[in-house]
Every structure is written in structure tokens, then in C-alpha cells.
Motif scaffolding. Structure first.
Motif, PDB file in Angstrom:
ATOM      1  N   ASP B 214      47.997  69.231  26.416  1.00 11.49           N
ATOM      2  CA  ASP B 214      48.068  68.174  26.104  1.00 11.49           C
ATOM      3  C   ASP B 214      48.907  66.622  26.608  1.00 11.49           C
ATOM      4  OD1 ASP B 214      45.694  68.541  25.779  1.00 11.49           O
ATOM      5  OD2 ASP B 214      45.280  67.026  24.083  1.00 11.49           O
ATOM      6  N   ALA B 215      50.250  66.517  25.579  1.00 15.10           N
ATOM      7  CA  ALA B 215      51.174  66.356  26.379  1.00 15.10           C
ATOM      8  C   ALA B 215      51.774  65.777  27.433  1.00 15.10           C
ATOM      9  CB  ALA B 215      52.433  66.189  25.452  1.00 15.10           C
ATOM     10  N   ARG B 216      51.578  66.924  28.068  1.00 15.96           N
ATOM     11  CA  ARG B 216      52.235  67.074  29.615  1.00 15.96           C
ATOM     12  C   ARG B 216      51.183  66.284  30.148  1.00 15.96           C
ATOM     13  NH1 ARG B 216      52.657  73.325  31.516  1.00 15.96           N
ATOM     14  NH2 ARG B 216      50.402  72.567  31.605  1.00 15.96           N
ATOM     15  N   GLU B 217      49.813  66.093  29.863  1.00 20.03           N
ATOM     16  CA  GLU B 217      48.835  64.981  30.727  1.00 20.03           C
ATOM     17  C   GLU B 217      49.318  63.711  30.333  1.00 20.03           C
ATOM     18  OE1 GLU B 217      47.496  65.937  32.912  1.00 20.03           O
ATOM     19  OE2 GLU B 217      47.421  67.851  32.662  1.00 20.03           O
ATOM     20  N   MET B 218      49.678  63.210  29.102  1.00 14.52           N
ATOM     21  CA  MET B 218      49.506  61.432  28.984  1.00 14.52           C
ATOM     22  C   MET B 218      51.057  61.686  29.081  1.00 14.52           C
ATOM     23  SD  MET B 218      49.593  62.727  24.437  1.00 14.52           S
ATOM     24  CE  MET B 218      47.452  63.644  24.255  1.00 14.52           C
ATOM     25  N   GLY B 277      59.250  71.042  28.923  1.00 12.08           N
ATOM     26  CA  GLY B 277      57.956  70.728  28.953  1.00 12.08           C
ATOM     27  C   GLY B 277      57.199  69.567  30.035  1.00 12.08           C
ATOM     28  N   ILE B 278      57.322  68.820  29.242  1.00 14.76           N
ATOM     29  CA  ILE B 278      57.029  67.092  29.488  1.00 14.76           C
ATOM     30  C   ILE B 278      58.259  67.509  31.707  1.00 14.76           C
ATOM     31  CG2 ILE B 278      57.210  65.032  29.548  1.00 14.76           C
ATOM     32  CD1 ILE B 278      56.689  65.881  26.555  1.00 14.76           C
ATOM     33  N   LYS B 279      59.537  67.049  31.157  1.00 11.37           N
ATOM     34  CA  LYS B 279      60.203  66.879  32.029  1.00 11.37           C
ATOM     35  C   LYS B 279      59.588  67.814  33.886  1.00 11.37           C
ATOM     36  CE  LYS B 279      64.736  66.501  34.280  1.00 11.37           C
ATOM     37  NZ  LYS B 279      64.485  65.362  35.266  1.00 11.37           N
ATOM     38  N   ALA B 280      59.450  68.642  33.686  1.00 16.90           N
ATOM     39  CA  ALA B 280      59.344  69.636  34.517  1.00 16.90           C
ATOM     40  C   ALA B 280      57.166  69.751  35.194  1.00 16.90           C
ATOM     41  CB  ALA B 280      59.113  70.824  33.667  1.00 16.90           C
ATOM     42  N   TYR B 281      56.882  69.221  33.903  1.00 18.21           N
ATOM     43  CA  TYR B 281      55.702  68.648  35.047  1.00 18.21           C
ATOM     44  C   TYR B 281      55.504  67.127  35.647  1.00 18.21           C
ATOM     45  CZ  TYR B 281      49.952  68.974  34.357  1.00 18.21           C
ATOM     46  OH  TYR B 281      48.837  69.419  34.442  1.00 18.21           O
ATOM     47  N   VAL B 282      55.598  67.025  34.518  1.00 14.51           N
ATOM     48  CA  VAL B 282      56.348  65.172  35.450  1.00 14.51           C
ATOM     49  C   VAL B 282      56.677  65.452  37.208  1.00 14.51           C
ATOM     50  CG1 VAL B 282      57.198  62.472  35.527  1.00 14.51           C
ATOM     51  CG2 VAL B 282      55.835  63.832  33.056  1.00 14.51           C
ATOM     52  N   ASN B 283      57.984  66.271  36.656  1.00 17.09           N
ATOM     53  CA  ASN B 283      58.467  66.029  38.040  1.00 17.09           C
ATOM     54  C   ASN B 283      57.956  66.801  39.007  1.00 17.09           C
ATOM     55  OD1 ASN B 283      62.380  66.305  36.495  1.00 17.09           O
ATOM     56  ND2 ASN B 283      60.769  64.437  36.245  1.00 17.09           N
ATOM     57  N   ALA B 284      57.093  68.439  38.720  1.00  9.16           N
ATOM     58  CA  ALA B 284      56.312  68.890  39.746  1.00  9.16           C
ATOM     59  C   ALA B 284      54.990  67.660  39.976  1.00  9.16           C
ATOM     60  CB  ALA B 284      55.700  70.233  39.059  1.00  9.16           C
ATOM     61  N   ALA B 285      54.529  67.189  39.065  1.00  7.91           N
ATOM     62  CA  ALA B 285      53.706  65.910  39.697  1.00  7.91           C
ATOM     63  C   ALA B 285      54.499  64.736  41.167  1.00  7.91           C
ATOM     64  CB  ALA B 285      53.576  64.955  38.923  1.00  7.91           C
ATOM     65  N   GLY B 286      55.806  65.300  41.233  1.00 10.83           N
ATOM     66  CA  GLY B 286      56.608  63.862  41.896  1.00 10.83           C
ATOM     67  C   GLY B 286      57.073  62.327  41.454  1.00 10.83           C
ATOM     68  N   PHE B 287      57.775  62.893  39.869  1.00  7.24           N
ATOM     69  CA  PHE B 287      57.896  61.872  38.986  1.00  7.24           C
ATOM     70  C   PHE B 287      58.971  61.253  38.611  1.00  7.24           C
ATOM     71  CE2 PHE B 287      52.955  60.708  39.192  1.00  7.24           C
ATOM     72  CZ  PHE B 287      53.321  59.135  39.506  1.00  7.24           C
ATOM     73  N   ALA B 288      60.629  60.576  38.582  1.00  5.30           N
ATOM     74  CA  ALA B 288      61.476  61.146  38.053  1.00  5.30           C
ATOM     75  C   ALA B 288      62.178  59.905  37.221  1.00  5.30           C
ATOM     76  CB  ALA B 288      62.524  60.615  39.201  1.00  5.30           C
TER      77      ALA B 288
END
Lengths: 479, 479
Positions: B214-218, B277-288
Motif C-alpha cells: 500500500d505504501a508504494r501506492e500512497m 521499494g517506494i523509490k523504485a515504484y515511484v521512479n518506474a511510474a515516471g516521477f523523480a
């Protein structure tokens, strides 16, 4: 796949790398003897042909704890031997017995702790482990596993909460003392050629508990003492258990119980860092002792990746094999799409917590064992167009679909979901034709499809795809 | 080192990648105004020149909670502005204010929960966050950080334990609703050019809590809403807090408190999988969006490795900077060997739990701030031969050494240990000349050396090496 490569452990050849970890069943009588239900449970597992079956914990001291197997005197050997023969006749799986010592608990909430044990009482425990291990060998088991995990005596000595001021507590060496004595005395009893494995916690997951730092040292000690495998669990402690007035305290009811049996809200392979860290440490010290990983490992792909990346040597699957004991043979035979998938809803855990016979919620109502069905006709759809309908209701997604037909009975419906064009993933399975998905976020386009399956795992074709975009609160300037 | 490369966050240039996370001090009065002790605390941190100082949480609603800063009306701005000016005058560090909303707790053990809040009360919270953020900007802060972690209101909405049946609970989207509204309303208030960061839990670490899933989505939602950094904490919840009769329930006292501030028994960087894990997920979605990692990161080498391997963009250090606010400038200037090392004994945490002013146990007795000393003479040994003696006592190792001299006073003694020829690692620091090492195992040859240091971190030469082999129980057939 590596998962299906045989492996030899101290002369014992496992046909594959899948381990059924010891799982409480509550099927035995209070007398501690093997009965028909227990035999049926393990025969059902054997039919699926995992590499190693670890039969549920049996007490070394005959302590009373409801329906629990015992190996505390020679009278228990015959019944055990009969079961082991039947398992060997039925399956190439190897069979180990897990042996356990536990302390006293009372309905008042009181529990005995390792701080209460005299030196004589500790010596008794060491002797009882050795004697029980001897009986395990005489009963024809292929191996014995020493229970040093969770809330039980040996784990409580290992615990960082063990502050005994004498030679059995406080320092890491002292906390490992009883473990060391038990492994050595068991080895003397069973001989060098009988496999002796250990189950222990890679992390206690309680306040002031030990972590991987200490677990690595414990595992290294186990390896140096000639243990034949190290099976890594987590948590399952008394210290954070939730007291129900009038019931004896039961571990697994607190957070550490969640970590022991990670539920639907945990990532797959949630505990893999523990066996991986232990294996790396033990291997680096020059020992090849096989390490068993457990904790919500449900797909062949994940299991294989853990073997390939050296995070584990063997893959433990408890709830996945409870849901479908035939997981190993189905995957081996290229029939992965017939696996009946565990939903990690932990109804089995709740049954255990409530002192009821442990079964899987996916099984037919009232059944004590997983159905043994390999054929039959796949269910078919009573197919309307559309069959499956998804709608957005107050920040959730609601799914409805049509009943399927089946030659026996529809066993359940699997729900598969794709998010924003990603792969379809098994979300859960249900018995009815209705589901509300809470695990959704705005701005994502979800696609769902449903299939019905029979007890053999034979499936209908997929339903239509129901696509739905959750309303996005980000672009609309709200509030 | 990457750690000392500047980074620009929404127009704000941090001189390095070190972040001081918000840490409760209990130094302010009950009135919520900045006072001299608070100013002194942050001036001391500023002197060490971390990239970003996040000033402790100040309430958006003026809720009473003992000594806690407030930003709940305009009267608080002047005092805050004066402190920020002083910090800017003293240091290139950028300065953010963390703002918080919390619910009511009582000495009876009762606490208000998010289930109790009316829709109007929720709208008030959203408005209060925006207004407080506006005040933060007007006070001259460089940025604002929204507290969405631990046991406080916004975290409680995000929690998987939030089962509100309306549009503010149960589903992930509904649990993110207040967070979404707050971020949007804060952004409208402060404008696009003012950095807005968020602090939240990567895992709740409580029974039935949310995990990285859930944290990745948040975090992705935070990124999509234009948050300027995401600072990842863990645990710190009410749900497992230990109730002391007569005291209001205090988070951080349970297991989730251990995970929030990992103590000596945790591995270094214990929580790194969460920001990674959060950084990988957010970066993969195109956000820095920059991600801040925290949790027992104490050495420059570990901090640097997390940056190099892409597990974090910024390194948060709370207790390490409390122990030595000059960690950043010392490491930057090549004076790493003068760092006064945190021992992760969590005396600071215990002070907070007991509603006392938070200080570091390593500081001089009674001091409210870390000493500001950069020179002086290193201590010298009153050197006998041997100076340091190690002996084996009942499964532990006992160390004794001679007192050192110092131009001011000896500030403490560092104990460094090597196991089986490995590198020397800082084990702990003590004030006296005696230590018992419980973290030892048989069969290992330990080498110890000790050095005394003054308040500036200037050291004596190393003591002699005391080598001792713990008796090995493996080869001796005991029991």
C-alpha cells in the motif's frame, strides 16, 4: 526448473525442492496418538509429492496442549510407524517428524517461562529431545526436525528476551546453550547418518526481540553442529499474543503472528530477507547447509527465482499446499493453471487460534481434507453478455458475475486483475458471485476477469474482461 | 561523495544530501511558542550543516499535548521567523517546518480515532493544514513537511486499520482521501514554488497494518500531487503502544516503536527496503520525487552506498545527529574519526516516552544541548601495560581499562571490536571504564580496543588490543 531438481541431504534424496513445513492440524486426539484423520491429512499431502513432508510438531515430553501428537514414550512409535509406511508407499516424498518442547500455560493467562526452569529441568529437556529423536528414527521417518521457532521452549531460550542471569541467558552464547546441547545430544542419539533439521525464527518480530543479526550467528552454530537443514520462520511469539479472557494465551494472535503467516496485505515472499541473509552468512563461513525459505511463497516463478538468486536452497509452502496439496505435481507436470490458489485470508490460522480443526476455507464445506479429484469436466459458464460487470461504488470496485455450471459442483471463482495494462494477477478466490475490491486507487484503469473452477482446478474459459477506471481525485481540484 | 553533492528541490538548494528528520524535543513550553531552548537546539544542528533541517512537528490545530510547538494561528509566526532567520544566518542548511494534526488522548487510556470524526471535522483538518502551511511560508521557512506518519491523524486515515464505512475509509483510495485533500489544499495555499515534503510510514508494523504494497501506492499518489520529497519512516503507532496506568497512551512504546527507531539489536539501515521499494515504484511510474531514507543509518559508507545503489535520494539521520550535530561537517571535511557515535541505546526515546526533555545520553550530565567544542587537546592515556584487559566470565566477555586524562573532561570511551580477524567495528561507547559484551558466541576470537574521546571527538591513541577466544562448546562433547 531447479525447483524440481532432486537434492541429497545427508543421504536422504528429496525428489524436489518443495518442503511442506510442519503445520498444526488439531486433528489428533488429546491422547497424542496418530489417528485416521491425521493419517489422511498427510496421505493427502503425500499425494502431491512435495520433496519433504514435515509432520506436525509432536511433543517430546508429553505435555498437554489439546490435540497434539506426542513422541514422549515408546508407545507412540507403532502408530507413527504405520503412518510413515503408508506415506512411503504412497509417494516419493521424504518424511520428517518435527519434535517440540513447550512450557505450561494456564487459562488465567499465566505462563511458565524459561526463567522458571531449574538446571535439572533443562537437562531433562535436552534428554527428552534426544529420546524423542531416537523414536522418530525407530518409527521409520527419514529425518527429524527440531522445533526452535515461535513461542516454544528452545526459541524462548534463544530469545533476546531471555535475561536469565546464569549460563543459560542474556549473552548470545548463553542463549544458544540449550540449543547447542539439544543438537549435540540428538546427534549422539540418532547417529551421524540420520538427517537432523532445525526450524527457527530469523527474526522474533516483537519488542526487544532478536533480529537477523543474532539469527545469523544461531544459524552458523547450527551449521557447525552438523544440522542438515535450517528452516527459517519468523515471529509467532507469546510476548505480543492477545489474551482472550478464559482462554490460554495463544501465540500467532499478535503482530508476530502476522509476520509468521503473512496475510493478503503482505508482499509475496515477505520474509525472504531472513533466509537469504542467513544463507549468505552460513555459506560465507564455508558451510553448505541447505536453507529453507518460507512465508507466502505461492508462485512457481517466485520460488524458482529464490533458488536461482541463491536466496534459498529449498522452498517451504504451508498454506499454499493446504489449499492445494497437488501444487508440486501440477506445477511439475506443466499443469500450473490447475493449481487451486491459496487466498492468504488466514482462515486456517483463525481456526487454529480458536482451537478448532485446521482446514482450508476453499475446501468443500465441512471437509476435513482437500478433495482428491484429478479429472471431471471443467465447469462451463451460464454465459450472458456481459457475464462479468464491474462498477464503482464509493471508492471501491464492485464485481458481479453469473453462476457457472459444473459436473460436480463449482468449487470457487478466481478473480484476476490487471492494473493499467499490467499482467493479470490472481487477486483472490470466492465461493459466491460477488466481490468488492478495496485495494484500488483513483486514476488507475483496472481490468478484471473471472473463472470458475472445479475441485480438480479445471477451469471455465475466462469471463469477459470488465474494465473500469477509478475516478481520479488528483486532476479534479476538489475540497 | 554523492552525500555531499548539492541537490535542488523545487528551487531550494540543499548543500548536501543529509536530512535531519523532525525529532520531538519537549523543549518548548506548553504555550507552543519557540523559546530559547528550542532555538539553541536547532542552532546547534545548523552548526553541523546538514542539507535540510526539519524542525520538530508543530500542531496545525493548537491541540494540547504537553510541550509542543504550534502553528495554529498567526501569533506563532513571529517567534518562528526569528528562529528561522537565526538558522539561516548561522548555516547554509535549508530549514523546513513539520506540521501535524493529532487527535485527543486521555489519561484513562481512551483515545479519539478517525472513526469518530464528522465530515465537518475532517474539512477543518484539511483547512488547518493549509493555513498552517501558509504560516510556515510567511515565517520564512524554506519548505514545509506534512506529517502523515506514525500515530497521528493523517497516518490514521492511511492506516489499514481505518475501517470507516464511508468515503474516508476501508478502500485504499478512501484511506488516501484526506491525504489527497490536504496535499492539494496546502499546495493551493503556499503556491507552486514552495517546497512541500511529506513524512509517512513505509510500513505500519502492527497487526493488520499496511505494508510496502500500500505504501508504494500512497507514495505514487504523493508524487502525482506534486510533493517535493517523500520521507519514509516506519511504525510508531498507538495500536501496539504499552499503556501505563495514569498516563496518556504513548506511541513508540510497542514493537512498532522499535521499528521506528531501530535499536542496537537491529542491523544498520534496518528499514532501507521501505524507501528503496517506494523509490523504485515511484521512479518506474515516471516521477523523480526525492525519497528520504531513515532508520539507523550511521556511517558515511552506508549512507553513500544507499545513494549509489539508488535506494534513496537523501539520507535522514535523527539519533546520529542528536549524538553529534557536527556529523555532516566532520565527514565532509575528512574528519570522520572525530564523529561522536550514537550508540542506539534509545535513551533519547525513553526520555520522550517519559515526557522529559529529549537529550543524548552521551552529552555531559545535565546538558540540554550537544557541546559546541571543536578544539582542545585530545585525551591521553594513563597507560599501564596492558591498559585494556578482557576476560571471559560465564558466557560473556568483560572489559576493563584505565582512565584517560583530558584537557576538559573525558567525554566517553569508544569500544571497537573485531571478530575472527574481521574489521574493527564501533560496538558501543560508555562513560566508565568497564563493559560487559553480551553479543558474543563461542569459538570466535574477539579483539577489542578502546579509545577515550573529548567533547570535540578528539581521541586518545588506541589502547592495546585485548584478544580473547570464547570457549567453544561445539567441539567439546558436553552435556
Amino acid at each position: 526448473m531447479r525447483l524440481f531438481e532432486p537434492v541429497v541431504i545427508n543421504g536422504m534424496t528429496l525428489p524436489n525442492r518443495i518442503v511442506l513445513p510442519a503445520m498444526v492440524t488439531r486433528l489428533s486426539g488429546e491422547d497424542g496418538y496418530v489417528n485416521q484423520d491425521v493419517r489422511d491429512r498427510y496421505l493427502r499431502f503425500a499425494h502431491g509429492e512435495p520433496g519433504l513432508i514435515v509432520v506436525e510438531a509432536m511433543s517430546v515430553h508429553g505435555g498437554r496442549s489439546g490435540p497434539l501428537l506426542r513422541m514422549s514414550d515408546d508407545t507412540f512409535i507403532a502408530g507413527q510407524a504405520e503412518m510413515v509406511r503408508a506415506l512411503h508407499d504412497a509417494s516419493p516424498s521424504k518424511v520428517a517428524a518435527q519434535i517440540i518442547h513447550f512450557l505450561k500455560i494456564a487459562r488465567s493467562g499465566w505462563r511458565q517461562t524459561v526463567a522458571d526452569l531449574s538446571h535439572d529441568a533443562i537437562a531433562d529437556i535436552v534428554r527428552q529431545y534426544a529420546e524423542a529423536a531416537g523414536r522418530v528414527r525407530r518409527a521409520g521417518y527419514d529425518a527429524v526436525e527440531l522445533h526452535m521457532a515461535h513461542a516454544y521452549t528452545l526459541a524462548s531460550f534463544l530469545s533476546l528476551r531471555n535475561r536469565r542471569p546464569d549460563a543459560f541467558g542474556r549473552s548470545l552464547e548463553n542463549r544458544m546453550r540449550v540449543m547447542t546441547d539439544v543438537i549435540q545430544s540428538v546427534r549422539r542419539e540418532v547417529g551421524g547418518d540420520f538427517p537432523v533439521g532445525i526450524r527457527f525464527d530469523g527474526e522474533e518480530c516483537i519488542k526487544d526481540g532478536y533480529t537477523l543479526n543474532d539469527a545469523r550467528e544461531m544459524a552458523l552454530r547450527m551449521a557447525r553442529l552438523g544440522s542438515d537443514w535450517i528452516s527459517v520462520s519468523a515471529g509467532g511469539k507469546f510476548e505480543d499474543a492477545i489474551l482472550k479472557p478464559g482462554e490460554p494465551l495463544y501465540p500467532y494472535t499478535g503482530y508476530s503472528g502476522d509476520r509468521c503467516m503473512p496475510s493478503v496485505n503482505y508482499p509475496d515472499g515477505a520474509n525472504i530477507d531472513l533466509p537469504a541473509g542467513i544463507k549468505a552468512y552460513v555459506n560465507a563461513a564455508g558451510f553448505a547447509t541447505p536453507v529453507v525459505a518460507t512465508g507466502k511463497i505461492r508462485t512457481p516463478e517466485l520460488a524458482e527465482s529464490f533458488l536461482e538468486t541463491g536466496k534459498a536452497d529449498l522452498i517451504g509452502m504451508a498454506r499454499a499446499l493446504l489449499a492445494d496439496p497437488d501444487w508440486p505435481r501440477k506445477v511439475r507436470d506443466g499443469l500450473s493453471d490447475r493449481v487451486v490458489h491459496c487466498i492468504y485470508g488466514n482462515v486456517c490460522k483463525a481456526l487454529d487460534e480458536n482451537f478448532k480443526k485446521v482446514r482450508c476455507v476453499l475446501w468443500p464445506k465441512g471437509a476435513l481434507q482437500a478433495p482428491l479429484v484429478h479429472a471431471g469436466t471443467a465447469p462451463s459458464w451460464v454465459y450472458d453478455d456481459p457475464n462479468l460487470v464491474a462498477s464503482h461504488v464509493a471508492g471501491r470496485i464492485q464485481l458481479k458475475w453469473n453462476h457457472a455450471n459444473d459436473d460436480l459442483a463449482v468449487y470457487g471463482y478466481e478473480i484476476h486483475r490487471s492494473a493499467d495494462g499490467g499482467p493479470y494477477i490472481h487477486l483472490t478466490s470466492v465461493k459466491g458471485v460477488f466481490f468488492v475490491d478495496d485495494d484500488v486507487v483513483g486514476g488507475v484503469r483496472y481490468r478484471y476477469r473471472v473463472r470458475a473452477y472445479n475441485p480438480a482446478g479445471l477451469r471455465t474459459p475466462d469471463s469477459n474482461v470488465a474494465a473500469i477506471a477509478m475516478p481520479d481525485r488528483v486532476r479534479t481540484a476538489a475540497s
